[in-house]
Design an enzyme around this catalytic site. Structure first.
Site, mmCIF file in Angstrom:
data_model
loop_
_atom_site.group_PDB
_atom_site.id
_atom_site.type_symbol
_atom_site.label_atom_id
_atom_site.label_comp_id
_atom_site.label_asym_id
_atom_site.label_seq_id
_atom_site.Cartn_x
_atom_site.Cartn_y
_atom_site.Cartn_z
ATOM 1 C CG ASP A 13 -2.909 24.386 7.987
ATOM 2 O OD1 ASP A 13 -3.457 25.291 8.632
ATOM 3 O OD2 ASP A 13 -2.619 24.488 6.783
ATOM 4 C CE LYS A 16 0.823 26.780 14.133
ATOM 5 N NZ LYS A 16 0.699 26.125 12.831
ATOM 6 C CE LYS A 18 -5.653 17.356 21.645
ATOM 7 N NZ LYS A 18 -6.084 15.998 21.452
ATOM 8 N N GLY A 40 -5.361 30.507 11.280
ATOM 9 C CA GLY A 40 -6.720 30.187 11.687
ATOM 10 C C GLY A 40 -6.723 29.004 12.615
ATOM 11 C CG HIS A 41 -6.711 28.979 16.619
ATOM 12 N ND1 HIS A 41 -7.492 28.972 17.742
ATOM 13 C CD2 HIS A 41 -6.085 30.174 16.612
ATOM 14 C CE1 HIS A 41 -7.333 30.119 18.391
ATOM 15 N NE2 HIS A 41 -6.502 30.867 17.725
ATOM 16 C CB THR A 128 -4.393 33.493 3.324
ATOM 17 O OG1 THR A 128 -3.670 34.647 3.775
ATOM 18 C CG2 THR A 128 -3.699 32.237 3.842
ATOM 19 C CD GLN A 223 1.204 32.216 9.318
ATOM 20 O OE1 GLN A 223 1.951 32.946 9.940
ATOM 21 N NE2 GLN A 223 -0.095 32.418 9.340
ATOM 22 C CB THR A 238 3.766 33.459 5.612
ATOM 23 O OG1 THR A 238 2.924 34.601 5.827
ATOM 24 C CG2 THR A 238 4.597 33.165 6.861
HETATM 25 P P1 IMP Z 1 0.246 34.531 3.084
HETATM 26 O O1 IMP Z 1 0.738 34.307 4.471
HETATM 27 O O2 IMP Z 1 -1.236 34.755 3.015
HETATM 28 O O3 IMP Z 1 1.032 35.568 2.354
HETATM 29 O O4 IMP Z 1 0.478 33.160 2.259
HETATM 30 C C1 IMP Z 1 1.775 32.680 1.950
HETATM 31 C C2 IMP Z 1 1.817 31.162 2.015
HETATM 32 O O5 IMP Z 1 1.652 30.734 3.355
HETATM 33 C C3 IMP Z 1 0.707 30.469 1.221
HETATM 34 O O6 IMP Z 1 1.208 29.242 0.707
HETATM 35 C C4 IMP Z 1 -0.345 30.183 2.270
HETATM 36 O O7 IMP Z 1 -1.172 29.101 1.922
HETATM 37 C C5 IMP Z 1 0.546 29.846 3.457
HETATM 38 N N1 IMP Z 1 -0.107 30.101 4.750
HETATM 39 C C6 IMP Z 1 -0.295 31.288 5.350
HETATM 40 N N2 IMP Z 1 -0.894 31.118 6.535
HETATM 41 C C7 IMP Z 1 -1.067 29.806 6.702
HETATM 42 C C8 IMP Z 1 -1.600 29.009 7.773
HETATM 43 O O8 IMP Z 1 -2.038 29.493 8.818
HETATM 44 N N3 IMP Z 1 -1.592 27.656 7.553
HETATM 45 C C9 IMP Z 1 -1.082 27.107 6.439
HETATM 46 N N4 IMP Z 1 -0.569 27.802 5.427
HETATM 47 C C10 IMP Z 1 -0.559 29.138 5.559
#
Ligand code: IMP
Length: 423
Positions: A13, A16, A18, A40-41, A128, A223, A238
Site C-alpha cells: 500500500d 505503487k 500511481k 489491489g490498486h 486477505t 505487496q 504473504t
Molecule cells: P495474504 O497475502 O492474503 O496471505 O496475507 C498475508 C499478509 O499480507 C496479511 O498481513 C495481509 O494483510 C498482507 N497483504 C497481502 N496483500 C497485501 C497488499 O496488497 N497490501 C497490503 N498488505 C497485504
C-alpha cells in the site's frame, strides 16, 4: 533493452499503482510477477473508480501489453470480473496475457485460508482471505493446479479429484466443514476456461523477446518488501517473493535483463493485518494519517495501522532489493503536523540497532528512536518542482535520501498523475 522493477519498500500500500501508471506511459509491457488478488490498486476512469487485483497498472495505456507472470496466482472468477469491469468502461482487455505456468486459486484454497486463520485465533496473520497461502503451499508441495491444466480437461479433472482426496480430509476432519465436490469445481472452471483460454501464453518467452527487441518492460511488484516470504517480518508476511529477486523468478527472465530498481516509499508507514510495527501510532496521530491518507484496504476495506516512517526498515529494503532510486508518495498527507518524526534506530535492552534486527523476538520488542523535524503545515499539492516545496518539506525529503543513500526520482503530492515531481 530496458527492464525496470518498481516495488514497495514497506508492508504494501505504498502507492505503487500511481508510480507504475506514470512509468507505464513510456513502456511497452507491464509484468506482474507474484501474488494474486490479495493485491489491489485503484484506477480512475472519468468519474468511475475501478478496483483491480490481478491486472497490472499498465492496462490504462492502450499500447501496453499486460502480463500475468509465472509466479502469480490466478483466481479465474475474479480476473474475469476485472476484465468485465474494464470492458464495461470501454477499456480493451486484448493486451492481457496470462502465463500458462501461473497457479490457480481453487475454491478449497479460500476455505482453507479462512479456517486456518480462525484456528490460529489471536496468533492469526490477518490474511486477505483470498486463498493465497494455501495456493502457494500447494505449489511448493507440487500438488498445485496451473493455468495450463485448464487447457487439458482430462488432466484438470484428474488433478482436482486427486487434490480433493487430501483437502476433503482436512476440511471435514480438522476444520469440521463440508467436503467439496470435484464435479462442481470442474464444471465451474470449465466455464471460466472458455473465456480465459485465448489469454493464456508462454509469457516468459514473450517478455524476453520484448526486451531483446530493445523495448521497455516494467516489472510491477505487489505487496511490499516487508511482506516477502523470505525477507519480510515472517510469519506475518504473504507467501510470495515480493522483493527484486522475485521479479526474475516470477517472470522467467535473467537478472542481467534488469537495469533499474525503484522502491516506492510512502511518507509514513502503514500495515494491514497482524505483526510487529515499531513506529506505529495508535492514537490521534495515526488516526489523522488514516483519515487524511484514506488508509483503508483496497482489497478488504480494513482500516490500515499507521505510523511514522522507519528508516531502519527503509535501509533494509534498499539493501535487500538493491534499489537505485526511490519514489516518495503521499507526502501531502503530512500537511497538518507541527512536527514530523523519522524512526532512525531501535533500542532493546540497552542495545541500539541501526539495522533490521536479525532475530524476530528483538524486532517484536524494540522501541523506536526518533529524529524530529519541523512540519511544513501547508498544502503542497500544487508543487510541480522540488523548489516549489516548502523548506521544511525539502529537508524531510533530503534527510530520508541521506539515510537511505538513494535519491528520490519521483515525489508524489496528490493522487492525480499531474501531481508528481519528477527529478
Ligand atoms: P495474504 O497475502 O492474503 O496471505 O496475507 C498475508 C499478509 O499480507 C496479511 O498481513 C495481509 O494483510 C498482507 N497483504 C497481502 N496483500 C497485501 C497488499 O496488497 N497490501 C497490503 N498488505 C497485504
Amino acid at each position: 533493452m530496458s527492464g525496470r522493477i518498481i516495488l514497495g519498500t514497506q508492508w504494501g500500500d505504498e502507492g505503487k499503482g500511481k508510480i507504475c501508471d506514470l512509468v507505464a506511459a513510456d513502456v511497452d509491457m507491464v509484468v506482474r510477477f507474484q501474488g494474486g488478488n490479495n493485491a489491489g490498486h485503484t484506477v480512475i476512469v472519468g468519474d468511475t473508480v475501478l478496483k483491480l487485483h490481478h491486472i497490472p497498472s499498465g492496462i490504462m495505456h492502450p499500447h501496453v501489453k499486460c502480463i500475468i507472470g509465472d509466479g502469480m496466482l490466478v483466481n479465474p472468477r475474479i480476473i474475469l470480473e476485472e476484465m468485465d469491469l474494464l470492458e464495461s468502461q470501454g477499456i480493451s482487455t486484448d493486451n492481457i496475457l496470462i502465463s500458462s505456468n501461473a497457479h490457480l486459486i481453487m475454491p478449497y484454497h479460500l476455505i482453507l485460508d479462512r479456517e486456518g486463520e480462525m484456528r490460529l485465533g489471536g496468533a492469526k496473520i490477518g490474511t486477505t482471505r483470498k486463498g493465497i497461502g494455501p495456493a502457494y503451499a500447494d505449489k511448493a508441495k507440487r500438488i498445485g493446479i496451473r493455468v495450463q491444466d485448464l487447457q487439458d480437461p482430462k488432466i484438470f479433472k484428474k488433478k482436482v479429484i486427486s487434490a480433493l482426496e487430501e483437502k476433503n480430509e482436512t476440511l471435514t476432519k480438522i476444520y469440521n466443514v463440508d467436503p467439496m465436490k470435484a464435479t462442481a469445481i470442474v464444471d465451474e472452471y470449465e466455464e471460466y476456461t472458455k473465456r480465459i483460454e485465448s489469454y493464456i501464453a508462454d509469457t516468459s518467452l514473450i517478455i524476453s523477446q520484448t526486451l531483446n527487441e530493445g523495448k521497455n518492460v516494467l516489472f510491477e511488484g505487489a505487496q511490499g518488501t516487508l511482506l516477502d516470504i523470505d525477507h519480510g517480518t515472517y510469519p506475518f508476511v504473504t507467501s510470495s517473493s515480493s522483493t527484486a529477486g522475485g521479479a526474475c523468478t516470477g517472470s522467467g527472465i535473467g537478472p542481467h535483463m534488469i537495469d533499474e530498481i525503484t522502491g516506492v516509499v510512502k511518507a509514513y508507514l502503514t500495515r494491514v493485518g497482524s505483526g510487529p510495527f515499531p513506529s506505529e501510532e495508535e492514537g490521534e496521530i495515526g488516526e489523522t494519517m488514516r483519515e487524511i491518507g484514506q488508509e483503508y484496504g483496497t482489497t478488504t476495506g480494513r482500516p490500515r495501522r499507521c505510523g511514522w516512517l522507519d528508516t531502519v526498515l527503509l535501509k533494509y529494503a534498499v539493501r535487500i532489493n538493491g534499489l537505485d532510486g526511490l519514489a516518495l508518495t503521499k507526502l501531502d498527507v503530512l500537511k497538518d503536523f507541527d512536527k514530523i518524526k523519522i524512526c532512525v534506530k531501535y533500542e532493546h535492552n540497552g542495545q541500539m540497532y541501526e539495522e533490521f534486527p536479525p532475530h524476530q523476538s528483538i524486532f517484536h520488542k524494540v522501541k523506536p528512536i526518533y529524529e524530529e523535524l519541523p512540519g511544513w503545515k501547508s498544502d503542497i499539492s500544487k508543487a510541480r518542482r522540488f523548489e516549489d516545496l516548502p523548506g521544511e518539506c525539502q529537508r524531510y525529503i533530503k534527510r530520508i535520501e541521506e539515510i537511505g543513500n538513494v535519491p528520490f526520482k519521483f515525489i508524489s503530492v496528490g493522487a492525480d498523475r499531474k501531481q508528481t515531481i519528477i527529478r
